[in-house]
Design an enzyme around this catalytic site. Structure first.
Site, PDB file in Angstrom:
ATOM      1  N   HIS A   1       1.586   8.428   2.188  1.00 53.15           N
ATOM      2  CA  HIS A   1       2.317   7.384   1.460  1.00 53.15           C
ATOM      3  C   HIS A   1       2.984   8.003   0.238  1.00 53.15           C
ATOM      4  O   HIS A   1       2.326   8.640  -0.587  1.00 53.15           O
ATOM      5  CB  HIS A   1       1.365   6.254   1.051  1.00 53.15           C
ATOM      6  CG  HIS A   1       0.925   5.422   2.216  1.00 53.15           C
ATOM      7  ND1 HIS A   1      -0.340   4.911   2.342  1.00 53.15           N
ATOM      8  CD2 HIS A   1       1.626   5.002   3.314  1.00 53.15           C
ATOM      9  CE1 HIS A   1      -0.408   4.211   3.481  1.00 53.15           C
ATOM     10  NE2 HIS A   1       0.771   4.258   4.081  1.00 53.15           N
TER      11      HIS A   1
ATOM     12  N   ARG B   1       6.811   3.724  -0.447  1.00 54.75           N
ATOM     13  CA  ARG B   1       5.571   4.014   0.281  1.00 54.75           C
ATOM     14  C   ARG B   1       5.819   4.634   1.670  1.00 54.75           C
ATOM     15  O   ARG B   1       5.114   5.540   2.092  1.00 54.75           O
ATOM     16  CB  ARG B   1       4.820   2.690   0.460  1.00 54.75           C
ATOM     17  CG  ARG B   1       3.703   2.667   1.485  1.00 54.75           C
ATOM     18  CD  ARG B   1       3.131   1.253   1.589  1.00 54.75           C
ATOM     19  NE  ARG B   1       2.249   1.086   2.738  1.00 54.75           N
ATOM     20  CZ  ARG B   1       0.927   1.181   2.679  1.00 54.75           C
ATOM     21  NH1 ARG B   1       0.335   1.505   1.553  1.00 54.75           N
ATOM     22  NH2 ARG B   1       0.182   0.983   3.758  1.00 54.75           N
TER      23      ARG B   1
ATOM     24  N   HIS C   1      -5.320   9.619   0.393  1.00 53.91           N
ATOM     25  CA  HIS C   1      -4.456   8.551  -0.140  1.00 53.91           C
ATOM     26  C   HIS C   1      -4.911   8.214  -1.566  1.00 53.91           C
ATOM     27  O   HIS C   1      -5.842   8.787  -2.094  1.00 53.91           O
ATOM     28  CB  HIS C   1      -4.589   7.295   0.728  1.00 53.91           C
ATOM     29  CG  HIS C   1      -3.972   7.406   2.084  1.00 53.91           C
ATOM     30  ND1 HIS C   1      -2.885   6.667   2.458  1.00 53.91           N
ATOM     31  CD2 HIS C   1      -4.289   8.163   3.172  1.00 53.91           C
ATOM     32  CE1 HIS C   1      -2.558   6.951   3.704  1.00 53.91           C
ATOM     33  NE2 HIS C   1      -3.403   7.861   4.172  1.00 53.91           N
TER      34      HIS C   1
ATOM     35  N   TYR D   1      -9.978  -3.458   4.687  1.00 44.21           N
ATOM     36  CA  TYR D   1      -9.321  -4.505   5.478  1.00 44.21           C
ATOM     37  C   TYR D   1      -9.032  -3.954   6.858  1.00 44.21           C
ATOM     38  O   TYR D   1      -9.045  -2.744   7.070  1.00 44.21           O
ATOM     39  CB  TYR D   1      -8.014  -4.980   4.825  1.00 44.21           C
ATOM     40  CG  TYR D   1      -7.140  -3.896   4.212  1.00 44.21           C
ATOM     41  CD1 TYR D   1      -6.553  -2.898   4.992  1.00 44.21           C
ATOM     42  CD2 TYR D   1      -6.893  -3.878   2.840  1.00 44.21           C
ATOM     43  CE1 TYR D   1      -5.736  -1.923   4.426  1.00 44.21           C
ATOM     44  CE2 TYR D   1      -6.079  -2.902   2.264  1.00 44.21           C
ATOM     45  CZ  TYR D   1      -5.503  -1.928   3.070  1.00 44.21           C
ATOM     46  OH  TYR D   1      -4.712  -0.964   2.511  1.00 44.21           O
TER      47      TYR D   1
ATOM     48  N   GLU E   1      -9.500   7.543  -0.674  1.00 46.38           N
ATOM     49  CA  GLU E   1      -8.606   6.857  -1.618  1.00 46.38           C
ATOM     50  C   GLU E   1      -9.012   7.392  -2.977  1.00 46.38           C
ATOM     51  O   GLU E   1     -10.096   7.060  -3.475  1.00 46.38           O
ATOM     52  CB  GLU E   1      -8.812   5.336  -1.580  1.00 46.38           C
ATOM     53  CG  GLU E   1      -8.440   4.661  -0.272  1.00 46.38           C
ATOM     54  CD  GLU E   1      -6.950   4.400  -0.114  1.00 46.38           C
ATOM     55  OE1 GLU E   1      -6.151   4.773  -1.000  1.00 46.38           O
ATOM     56  OE2 GLU E   1      -6.584   3.821   0.916  1.00 46.38           O
TER      57      GLU E   1
HETATM   58  O1  0X9 Z   1      -3.635   0.794   4.048  1.00 50.58           O
HETATM   59  C1  0X9 Z   1      -3.659   2.023   4.123  1.00 50.58           C
HETATM   60  O2  0X9 Z   1      -2.931   2.661   4.880  1.00 50.58           O
HETATM   61  C2  0X9 Z   1      -4.654   2.811   3.255  1.00 50.58           C
HETATM   62  N1  0X9 Z   1      -4.655   2.294   1.914  1.00 50.58           N
HETATM   63  S1  0X9 Z   1      -3.356   2.595   0.946  1.00 50.58           S
HETATM   64  O3  0X9 Z   1      -3.523   1.806  -0.259  1.00 50.58           O
HETATM   65  N2  0X9 Z   1      -3.374   4.126   0.523  1.00 50.58           N
HETATM   66  O4  0X9 Z   1      -2.162   2.294   1.662  1.00 50.58           O
HETATM   67  C3  0X9 Z   1      -6.031   2.702   3.857  1.00 50.58           C
HETATM   68  C4  0X9 Z   1      -6.145   3.359   5.201  1.00 50.58           C
HETATM   69  C5  0X9 Z   1      -7.468   3.122   5.852  1.00 50.58           C
HETATM   70  N3  0X9 Z   1      -7.450   3.532   7.229  1.00 50.58           N
HETATM   71  C6  0X9 Z   1      -6.792   2.834   8.192  1.00 50.58           C
HETATM   72  N4  0X9 Z   1      -6.221   1.712   7.965  1.00 50.58           N
HETATM   73  N5  0X9 Z   1      -6.821   3.337   9.430  1.00 50.58           N
HETATM   74 ZN    ZN Z   2      -1.926   5.370   1.162  1.00 41.39          ZN
END
Ligand code: 0X9
Ligand code: ZN
Length: 428
Positions: free
Chosen positions: A185, A243, A313, A365, A387
């Site tokens: 991102h 992003r 991330h 989530y 994160e």
């Molecule tokens: O939502 C995302 O892609 C990630 N958080 S962010 O705030 N950096 O965008 C979390 C990713 C967790 N893993 C998956 N969703 N597979």
């Molecule tokens: Zn991210």
């Protein structure tokens, strides 16, 4: 009614802006939804960044009662937004009072870093954020300086035709490997900064520190400092809050696919959007993004060798493991939980920084199409998303004086995952 008109107005105005975006007077607010009405109100703002930009959680429908929600509200909508929130009786606090002021603060140190440049790799300043070209030059410099154990290659090309450099740190080709990537991102600048300084830590300690020497004698590292090269460049030059990738598909309204919704992991499933303007747009088809395709091909081509996958991330101070595309537990849930626990402990013991951890869908989530779930299902036995700092004080605009601390503690956390890779080697 007024709300609807406002949305139309905002959609049109955001569509025609193009020069460097400014965030003067924009605020990041933390909202405290406690009732279903609060949740409905926040979710009503939608995922298109028309009225608000969701910082945490990353998209509107992930909002639940009882969680804290960080949103960036453009200055023009602040009064209207706060009025609405007050009308619903929802508590909020101002977390960042002027987003642009924070960004400007960062640009001062960046200007210094740029004017000094670096003539040799020993001069490279790991404690400032670097532009894409500098990171590219750094990969060349590192490969030259540590020619014996570092190889530079190109993982693939981006939509806009840029190379995606990868460093392989390897002392013996028969060793198992850990794959580490950063910069999925664009706006999460601490991520590429971490990949660079982690690489430096590995290399400077080889032959000096017994732990790292022993580690590199047994484990190969594949490191991609910036996966989303186009997006990262765009976040420096045009929109600090960008992003996604920079691809455009005919018929779509907006540019950019979320690379972390584009992977082959229940692609187009929960927590991802079919709307091109959404922050979580999953793209027109699985692995449509050349950056994602290149990464996925490399992982698929090295199953059996890659024992651990780590994607970095920000923000939130979390260690996330599969699955995010379903609330079902991964087969190796206990093992994944065990290494996450140890990694969080290692981080805290170094700096006191607290990380939370868990399976993505329950901890954070549901979000399908992520690279962590893809790598795990493809056959990489250990797979994590970090994160990094912080928990929202600065969010994506983490000051560069926190790069070093982040690097030190996350390196400690990474040691646990590297050890895990070696342990997996013996088990498989
Ligand atoms: O939502 C995302 O892609 C990630 N958080 S962010 O705030 N950096 O965008 C979390 C990713 C967790 N893993 C998956 N969703 N597979
Ligand atoms: Zn991210």
């Amino acid at each position: 009614m007024i709300f609807k008109e406002l949305l139309i107005f905002v959609t049109i105005t955001t569509a025609v802006t193009c020069a460097r975006r400014t965030f003067r007077g924009d605020q990041v607010l933390t909202l405290f939804p406690t009732t279903d009405d609060h949740v409905t109100l926040i979710q009503g703002f939608g995922d298109e960044e028309t009225l608000v930009d969701f910082w945490s959680p990353g998209y509107a429908s992930a909002v639940k009662r009882g969680i804290e929600v960080d949103v960036r509200v453009p200055s023009v909508h602040l009064n209207y937004f706060k009025g609405l929130v007050n009308q619903y009786g929802m508590e909020y606090k101002v977390k960042i009072s002027d987003v642009q002021r924070l960004i400007d603060g960062q640009h001062k140190t960046q200007a210094k870093a740029l004017s000094s440049g670096f003539s040799s790799i020993v001069d490279y300043d790991y404690n400032v954020y670097h532009q894409l070209e500098e990171i590219n030059d750094w990969t060349v410099g590192i490969a030259n300086a540590y020619g014996g154990i570092v190889r530079r290659s190109i993982l693939g090309q981006s939509t806009e035709g840029r190379d995606i450099p990868m460093l392989t740190v390897e002392t013996d080709p028969s060793n198992p490997a850990l794959f580490l990537d950063c910069g999925f991102h664009a706006r999460e600048w601490i991520s590429p900064a971490f990949c660079q300084c982690f690489t430096k830590n590995l290399l400077e300690n080889y032959g000096q520190d017994p732990y790292f020497t022993n580690l590199l004698d047994q484990l190969t590292f594949y490191i991609v400092p910036v996966v989303n090269v186009d997006g990262y460049k765009y976040s420096w030059e045009t929109d600090r809050m960008w992003r996604k990738t920079r691809s455009y598909y005919a018929g779509d309204r907006c540019i950019g696919t979320d690379p972390n919704r584009n992977c082959d992991a229940l692609w187009s499933g929960p927590g991802s959007s079919n709307i091109s303007c959404a922050a979580t747009y999953y793209g027109p088809y699985v692995e449509s993004e050349p950056e994602v395709k290149a990464l996925a091909n490399f992982i698929r081509g090295n199953i059996g060798k890659i024992m651990t996958y780590v994607t970095v991330h920000s923000y939130g101070q979390m260690i996330i493991y599969p699955y995010s595309y379903t609330t079902a537990l991964a087969e190796d849930d206990a093992t994944l939980n065990q290494y996450a626990t140890k990694s969080a402990e290692a981080i805290e013991s170094v700096s006191g920084t607290k990380y939370i951890y868990g399976a993505g869908a329950t901890l954070l989530y549901e979000a399908a199409g992520g690279s962590d779930d893809f790598a795990y299902d493809a056959g990489v036995p250990i797979s994590y998303t970090y994160e990094l700092r912080d928990t929202g004080k600065y969010g994506f605009i983490l000051p560069d004086n926190q790069i070093e601390g982040t690097c030190v503690e996350t390196t400690a956390g990474m040691k646990v995952f590297a050890d895990a890779a070696l342990e997996m080697r013996y088990n498989n």
